[in-house]
Design a protein around this motif. Structure first.
Motif, PDB file in Angstrom:
ATOM      1  N   MET A  64       0.841  -1.186   0.000  1.00 21.33           N
ATOM      2  CA  MET A  64       0.000   0.000   0.000  1.00 21.33           C
ATOM      3  C   MET A  64       0.880   1.242   0.000  1.00 21.33           C
ATOM      4  SD  MET A  64      -2.771   1.239   2.869  1.00 21.33           S
ATOM      5  CE  MET A  64      -3.270   2.975   2.929  1.00 21.33           C
ATOM      6  N   LYS A  65       0.461   2.265  -0.753  1.00 23.58           N
ATOM      7  CA  LYS A  65       1.218   3.515  -0.825  1.00 23.58           C
ATOM      8  C   LYS A  65       0.326   4.697  -0.468  1.00 23.58           C
ATOM      9  CE  LYS A  65       4.387   2.008  -4.509  1.00 23.58           C
ATOM     10  NZ  LYS A  65       4.878   2.318  -5.881  1.00 23.58           N
ATOM     11  N   GLY A  66       0.949   5.843  -0.299  1.00 23.97           N
ATOM     12  CA  GLY A  66       0.183   7.041  -0.007  1.00 23.97           C
ATOM     13  C   GLY A  66       1.063   8.273   0.039  1.00 23.97           C
ATOM     14  N   THR A  67       0.442   9.400   0.321  1.00 25.55           N
ATOM     15  CA  THR A  67       1.166  10.669   0.438  1.00 25.55           C
ATOM     16  C   THR A  67       0.732  11.390   1.695  1.00 25.55           C
ATOM     17  OG1 THR A  67      -0.517  11.796  -0.900  1.00 25.55           O
ATOM     18  CG2 THR A  67       1.432  10.968  -2.059  1.00 25.55           C
ATOM     19  N   ALA A  68       1.607  12.258   2.176  1.00 26.82           N
ATOM     20  CA  ALA A  68       1.316  13.076   3.355  1.00 26.82           C
ATOM     21  C   ALA A  68       2.310  14.216   3.404  1.00 26.82           C
ATOM     22  CB  ALA A  68       1.426  12.241   4.633  1.00 26.82           C
ATOM     23  N   PRO A  69       1.928  15.352   4.000  1.00 26.48           N
ATOM     24  CA  PRO A  69       2.936  16.390   4.233  1.00 26.48           C
ATOM     25  C   PRO A  69       4.118  15.779   4.977  1.00 26.48           C
ATOM     26  CG  PRO A  69       0.751  17.257   4.665  1.00 26.48           C
ATOM     27  CD  PRO A  69       0.592  15.777   4.447  1.00 26.48           C
ATOM     28  N   ALA A  70       5.328  16.047   4.502  1.00 25.49           N
ATOM     29  CA  ALA A  70       6.520  15.385   5.033  1.00 25.49           C
ATOM     30  C   ALA A  70       6.681  15.653   6.520  1.00 25.49           C
ATOM     31  CB  ALA A  70       7.756  15.848   4.282  1.00 25.49           C
ATOM     32  N   LEU A 109       5.758   1.100   8.286  1.00 25.65           N
ATOM     33  CA  LEU A 109       5.667   2.331   7.495  1.00 25.65           C
ATOM     34  C   LEU A 109       7.061   2.749   7.025  1.00 25.65           C
ATOM     35  CD1 LEU A 109       3.892   4.745   6.544  1.00 25.65           C
ATOM     36  CD2 LEU A 109       4.365   5.804   8.766  1.00 25.65           C
ATOM     37  N   GLN A 110       7.190   3.017   5.729  1.00 25.42           N
ATOM     38  CA  GLN A 110       8.463   3.416   5.145  1.00 25.42           C
ATOM     39  C   GLN A 110       8.278   4.644   4.262  1.00 25.42           C
ATOM     40  OE1 GLN A 110      11.328   1.849   5.724  1.00 25.42           O
ATOM     41  NE2 GLN A 110      10.743  -0.125   6.565  1.00 25.42           N
ATOM     42  N   THR A 111       9.284   5.519   4.262  1.00 23.72           N
ATOM     43  CA  THR A 111       9.272   6.658   3.347  1.00 23.72           C
ATOM     44  C   THR A 111       9.956   6.255   2.046  1.00 23.72           C
ATOM     45  OG1 THR A 111       9.333   8.286   5.133  1.00 23.72           O
ATOM     46  CG2 THR A 111      10.052   9.036   2.970  1.00 23.72           C
ATOM     47  N   VAL A 112       9.267   6.459   0.926  1.00 28.18           N
ATOM     48  CA  VAL A 112       9.829   6.136  -0.379  1.00 28.18           C
ATOM     49  C   VAL A 112      10.667   7.307  -0.893  1.00 28.18           C
ATOM     50  CG1 VAL A 112       9.289   5.552  -2.791  1.00 28.18           C
ATOM     51  CG2 VAL A 112       7.895   4.618  -0.927  1.00 28.18           C
ATOM     52  N   ARG A 113      10.096   8.502  -0.828  1.00 24.33           N
ATOM     53  CA  ARG A 113      10.789   9.709  -1.283  1.00 24.33           C
ATOM     54  C   ARG A 113       9.974  10.918  -0.850  1.00 24.33           C
ATOM     55  NH1 ARG A 113       7.980   7.962  -5.951  1.00 24.33           N
ATOM     56  NH2 ARG A 113       6.688   9.593  -6.926  1.00 24.33           N
ATOM     57  N   THR A 114      10.502  12.088  -1.067  1.00 25.94           N
ATOM     58  CA  THR A 114       9.743  13.314  -0.871  1.00 25.94           C
ATOM     59  C   THR A 114       9.759  14.134  -2.155  1.00 25.94           C
ATOM     60  OG1 THR A 114      11.673  14.523  -0.017  1.00 25.94           O
ATOM     61  CG2 THR A 114      10.248  13.418   1.605  1.00 25.94           C
ATOM     62  N   GLU A 115       8.713  14.926  -2.350  1.00 25.87           N
ATOM     63  CA  GLU A 115       8.614  15.780  -3.533  1.00 25.87           C
ATOM     64  C   GLU A 115       8.179  17.171  -3.103  1.00 25.87           C
ATOM     65  OE1 GLU A 115       6.489  14.538  -6.919  1.00 25.87           O
ATOM     66  OE2 GLU A 115       7.233  12.480  -6.884  1.00 25.87           O
ATOM     67  N   VAL A 116       8.698  18.164  -3.788  1.00 28.82           N
ATOM     68  CA  VAL A 116       8.280  19.542  -3.550  1.00 28.82           C
ATOM     69  C   VAL A 116       7.132  19.868  -4.509  1.00 28.82           C
ATOM     70  CG1 VAL A 116       8.946  21.963  -3.618  1.00 28.82           C
ATOM     71  CG2 VAL A 116      10.537  20.263  -2.739  1.00 28.82           C
ATOM     72  N   ALA A 117       6.018  20.289  -3.946  1.00 27.36           N
ATOM     73  CA  ALA A 117       4.855  20.657  -4.761  1.00 27.36           C
ATOM     74  C   ALA A 117       4.642  22.151  -4.648  1.00 27.36           C
ATOM     75  CB  ALA A 117       3.618  19.919  -4.256  1.00 27.36           C
TER      76      ALA A 117
END
Length: 417
Positions: A288-294, A406-414
């Protein structure tokens, strides 16, 4: 520009109530109105109980750590910030409103919170209508961008108008072609659903279902059935803790991460999710994947916060909450006043277009030298827009491994551009 109108006086009595809050004793004593004593007084309305109780510890401990950091560096206006007044949002609008009233009655200059967008909507008129500043480190609903708050509401968490496109990108990069979106029927859920839906469709992905559900329901079989009927190759679940039940239903219906793509957002970003969904087999949410404010990209801050609060297991929205407190303190320093009417006018300016600094101590020194500052927070550069929210955001892409960790895959600047 943020809307500003003549505020109703119906809420002004809240900050001047005569009561003994939290004491449990009979009797009453007068309390100070906000901004009349050159002492920056803070309160919070955050989840000590309720569906988002797992967010309470990182946000509350981060708030306390920010206050300690500020006080260790001379305080605000030459005085330490006193003990923070507490209030529980509890995941219930009525409780959140009562908590806000009690905190306001203590004469605070600013309130941190609420955590949930819906709970902030339950208290924002009370807080800003009383001429008290409000800053949330976790409200992401687009609703707040143009909310009529008289210039008193701010947030260090990015709008879901920024998170949605990143979530859509993660889904699209995985090669998904038919996506079902389900979201809780509140401002947070609807806002992120619409933002994600638009971004998916802009990428040529077919959104086969975009539906909301009653988060207070006790059974989510109908939600699962709608997803199943849509025959997607991916499902996005925008929820809080109730999402665990939806995920259970999807897995039991043969629509788990091993069969189709399953995605979540910040409301499901929890180290405890695997235990909630499948206590005996955490591997059931693997993939399972997802996004959240870092929340964990600033290693120095994370290390210091964990040293301050060793029992913390969650960090979600801790950096953003720390930044709320720091921004309020620096704005008061800039305005040379703890009067919210004065220091709120400085908040946007101190986050952009000045000399960069990344701590209360460094920024305070520059202010004392008469310089304009650009505070880069522990959550990243804030660069507030005129609406009092980040103009860009660092979004974490997360996943769950074979052990449900829970693991962090990467971060992105939006940036929203």
């Amino acid at each position: 520009m943020r809307k500003s109108v003549q505020r109703s006086t119906m809420f002004l009595g809240a900050a001047a109530l005569v009561m003994t809050a939290f004491s449990g004793n009979a009797g009453a004593s007068a309390v100070a109105a906000p901004g009349d004593d050159d002492e920056l007084r803070l309160g919070y309305v955050l989840p000590e109980t309720g569906q988002l109780a797992f967010l309470g510890p990182p946000m509350i401990e981060s708030l306390k750590y920010a206050v300690k950091t500020i006080n260790d560096n001379g305080g605000v206006l030459g005085k330490p910030i006193p003990a923070v007044v507490s209030g529980d949002e509890a995941g219930q609008e009525a409780v959140a409103a009562q908590s806000a009233d009690r905190v306001l009655a203590r004469g605070v200059d600013a309130i941190i919170g609420a955590a949930a967008s819906g709970m902030s909507l339950a208290i924002i008129d009370r807080v800003t209508g009383a001429g008290v500043a409000q800053c949330s480190g976790s409200n992401t609903a687009p609703t707040f961008t143009d909310y009529d708050d008289g210039g008193y509401y701010f947030r260090t968490a990015p709008s879901d108008a920024l998170q949605g496109p990143v979530l859509a990108k993660v889904v699209q990069e995985d090669g998904k072609k038919r996506v079902a979106l389900v979201a809780r029927a509140d401002d947070y859920g609807r806002g992120l659903l619409e933002s994600t839906k638009k971004a998916l469709e802009d990428k040529g992905v077919d959104v086969v279902l975009a539906d909301t559900y009653d988060a207070k329901a006790t059974n989510f079989d109908q939600v699962v059935q709608k997803v199943r009927n849509a025959k997607p190759d991916a499902a996005v679940v925008i929820s809080f803790e109730e999402g665990a039940q939806i995920l259970q239903g999807l897995i039991e219906a043969g629509l788990g991460p091993k069969q189709i793509g399953i995605y979540g957002a910040d409301g499901l970003h929890s180290a405890e999710l695997a235990t909630l969904v499948a206590p005996g087999d955490p591997s059931r949410i693997a993939g399972m994947k997802g996004t959240a404010p870092a929340s964990a990209t600033n290693e120095k801050f994370v290390k210091e916060l964990k040293a301050f609060a060793p029992k913390l297991t969650e960090l979600q929205f801790a950096p953003q909450t720390f930044d709320c407190v720091t921004v309020l303190a620096l704005a008061a320093e800039k305005a040379k006043s703890d009067d919210p009417e004065k220091f709120t006018k400085e908040i946007v300016g101190i986050t952009r277009d000045g000399e960069k600094c990344d701590s209360f101590a460094a920024c305070k020194k520059l202010l004392a030298e008469g310089k304009d500052i650009d505070y880069d927070g522990v959550s990243g550069p804030l660069d507030f827009t005129e609406q009092g929210e980040p103009g860009q955001a660092t979004i974490e892409v997360y996943t769950y491994d074979q052990n449900g960790k829970l693991q962090t895959v990467r971060t992105e600047v939006a940036t929203g551009e």
